[in-house]
Enzyme design. Sequence first.
Site, PDB file in Angstrom:
ATOM      1  N   ASP A 264       8.566 -21.724 -26.504  1.00 11.82           N
ATOM      2  CA  ASP A 264       8.690 -22.484 -25.516  1.00 11.82           C
ATOM      3  C   ASP A 264       7.885 -21.976 -24.685  1.00 11.82           C
ATOM      4  O   ASP A 264       7.828 -20.763 -24.413  1.00 11.82           O
ATOM      5  CB  ASP A 264       9.064 -23.980 -25.300  1.00 11.82           C
ATOM      6  CG  ASP A 264       8.061 -25.166 -24.629  1.00 11.82           C
ATOM      7  OD1 ASP A 264       8.530 -26.373 -24.847  1.00 11.82           O
ATOM      8  OD2 ASP A 264       7.054 -24.801 -24.139  1.00 11.82           O
TER       9      ASP A 264
HETATM   10  C1  GLC Z   1       5.667 -26.925 -22.249  1.00 14.70           C
HETATM   11  C2  GLC Z   1       5.789 -27.603 -23.334  1.00 14.70           C
HETATM   12  C3  GLC Z   1       5.631 -27.658 -24.630  1.00 14.70           C
HETATM   13  C4  GLC Z   1       4.299 -27.387 -24.988  1.00 14.70           C
HETATM   14  C5  GLC Z   1       4.340 -25.645 -24.576  1.00 14.70           C
HETATM   15  C6  GLC Z   1       2.836 -25.333 -24.524  1.00 14.70           C
HETATM   16  O1  GLC Z   1       6.181 -26.625 -21.171  1.00 14.70           O
HETATM   17  O2  GLC Z   1       7.076 -28.120 -23.733  1.00 14.70           O
HETATM   18  O3  GLC Z   1       6.112 -29.029 -25.676  1.00 14.70           O
HETATM   19  O4  GLC Z   1       3.695 -27.248 -26.326  1.00 14.70           O
HETATM   20  O5  GLC Z   1       4.554 -25.669 -23.148  1.00 14.70           O
HETATM   21  O6  GLC Z   1       1.491 -25.544 -24.081  1.00 14.70           O
END
Ligand code: GLC
Length: 738
Positions: A264
């Site tokens: 993430d």
């Molecule tokens: C965010 C979220 C995740 C998302 C990623 C990319 O912090 O936790 O669900 O897909 O970053 O934007």
Amino acid sequence: MNETDLKKILRDLTWQEKVGQLIQLSGDFFSSEDALTVGPKQKLGITQEMVDLAGSVLNVAGASKTREIQEKWLQKSRHKIPLLFMADIVYGYRTVFPIPLGLGATWNPELIEQAYKVTAAESKAAGVHVTFAPMVDLVRDARWGRCLESTGEDATLNAAFARAMVTGLQHVETGKITGIASCVKHFAAYGAAEGGREYNTVDMSERRLREDYLPGYQAAVDAGSELVMTSFNTYDGTPVTGSEFLLKQILREEWGFDGVIISDYAAVQELVAHGIAADEKEATLLAMKATNDIDMKTGCYAKQLEPLVQEGKLDPGLIDEAVWRVLKLKNKLGLFEDPYRGASSERERKVLLTEENRDLAYQVAAQSMVLLENKNNTLPLAKNEQKILLVGPYGDNQNLIGLWAIHGNTSDVITIKEAISQHVSASKFSYSAGCEMPSDYHFLGEFGGSKEQLERMPLAERKQALAEALEQGKQADVIIYAMGEHTMQSGEAGSRTDITLPDVQKEFIQEMLALGKTNILVTISGRPLVLTEEANQMDAILQAWFPGTEGGRVIADILFGEINPSGRLSMSFPYTVGQLPIYYNGFQTGRPLNSETHKGRFVSKYLDSPNAPLYPFGYGLSYSNVELSSLTLDAEEMVDQLHVSVQIKNNSSRGGFETVQLYVQDIVGSVVRPTRELKKFKKVYLKAQENTAIHFTLTREDLFYYTKKMDFTVEPGDFNLFVGLNSRDTLSASFTLK
Ligand code: GLC
């Protein structure tokens, strides 16, 4: 491209080129004006050379934009390895469906598969190759803002939706992904953050992890999800992005997942903040050894992978394996043959927000909304018989698509006011905002929000708005309150400890109730709100979630009876925030409320609240009057299968959907077992006065669980079986498993 040629590319890559494939950067790094990229590069501490080698792009969508970047890219790429465009398209691209907590309330995975197929077609036309969806985190705590993105509190229901969403998104035909690749998230158990506080610690037994939290992810992997995203949280003291137990042992070795694991956002670097890595180099080592392939939006892999190999701390084979998985994914998507996958502005015009897509969004929203109260059959409203006043901050508001619909347009949304005006004549309908959304916007945080958003309406204007609403209310027969939480009060980083309606709305409702009219509440929210006060005050309550592009129209059509509401809660609505976490499938405890041996005070309860939620899992009302009877098992003893049937009768003149739910209770196990667990469900359409039988077949595998020795198997013994239209009001029977 055949794998021999692909392997050849892998062999020919320099170290820098290999590392580049494991880096994901956001769109600002790919701006055509170099000046705009200096800041982001400095922030990550990476060179332009490494930017030029990055393998994937975060959250850029739109055919012209993605084509422009890809074209520029391929000119520079020595091996013509295309960029992978990944984006957050969680419940719709341009056609926005209800938030997943609403999708869960449809109990209709087949319908949701169609919705995700449409989402994939729109996203593909816009040049997106991978979506960070489905989010299948099981949720039991409504304080957590990301309930919004989940299909709810039950492992069986979440798994059914996970399968449907992955299948709809990837739409594999003759072995080819004709949709887009799905990236199931957030692996694992992110929804169990302590206190419902965002990014907080997760700690639980391995049994609970496997029993309750992992089935959704496993269903997505089994359905072929090409990617998995790690979660921010720890599990058992180790942040998931550095957890060999979760990523290597469970995901890769036990489940046989050989796709791409992506961290993430900045989660690799956050291993330092967690205190599991002293610096970025250690963080990089942990993540790579756990087989996390792509580093989203930090400079860790870019700066540290090569030194780690040179210092002999990291087996270079791990990097090759990671790069190979990324190259295979690009190849599976056919990017070497067509780096644009047919994306074009012309294609966008053809497939985005078509009438068919809007109609599907309407159908999904129609099955997602949950009628929570309907005293004296207040609803549906007759048209043009009563004078109706619509009030509240969501009455004339297009913000019905929720926090994660980042590629949707609120301008596509029909407001509730506009939709109601299509049902009744102007002489019978008026609107008055009445009050603000919340009384303060501190939660906008770094998102800032517009200046007027950040400041309250001046007192004089507030008083004027109330006076107007009261004046119009006096002339009305029915008052519809379009209330709820601001978009930015849920979703990521949207944890809250007070999940009642905002004070300013509650105060306004109190003023209006004094008029003594018929009162109907429509709630717009990304989570279960505590509606205990409103349940007593209102004649009817419709939970609409953030209902998407067609939400306003559906709300009006339900209020006026064009739609017979059929949503059933996939997450319990608490009586009070103090009950959280709350869920239907808990354990009996040694002193249950109905204890034979303990009475009064000394049983498992609160002194100041009921144990039961305000509205239970599986609950919802409709305009029909449906009853179940004659629950029948084909045997008292079960060996391999048990056939269950129940009679269902629609005692009304209205056809409508009902969801028949089958639960079991394993009365004695080698460990304690839930008082009931959902095992089967069927959503059926009943014509007026229809009387029919519903049949289920229960198998031994349905009764498997993790025993005391952590074997995933079943133990012979006595079971209770429950069938109902929700998890609370059920017919019961029992059987013995041999
Ligand atoms: C965010 C979220 C995740 C998302 C990623 C990319 O912090 O936790 O669900 O897909 O970053 O934007």
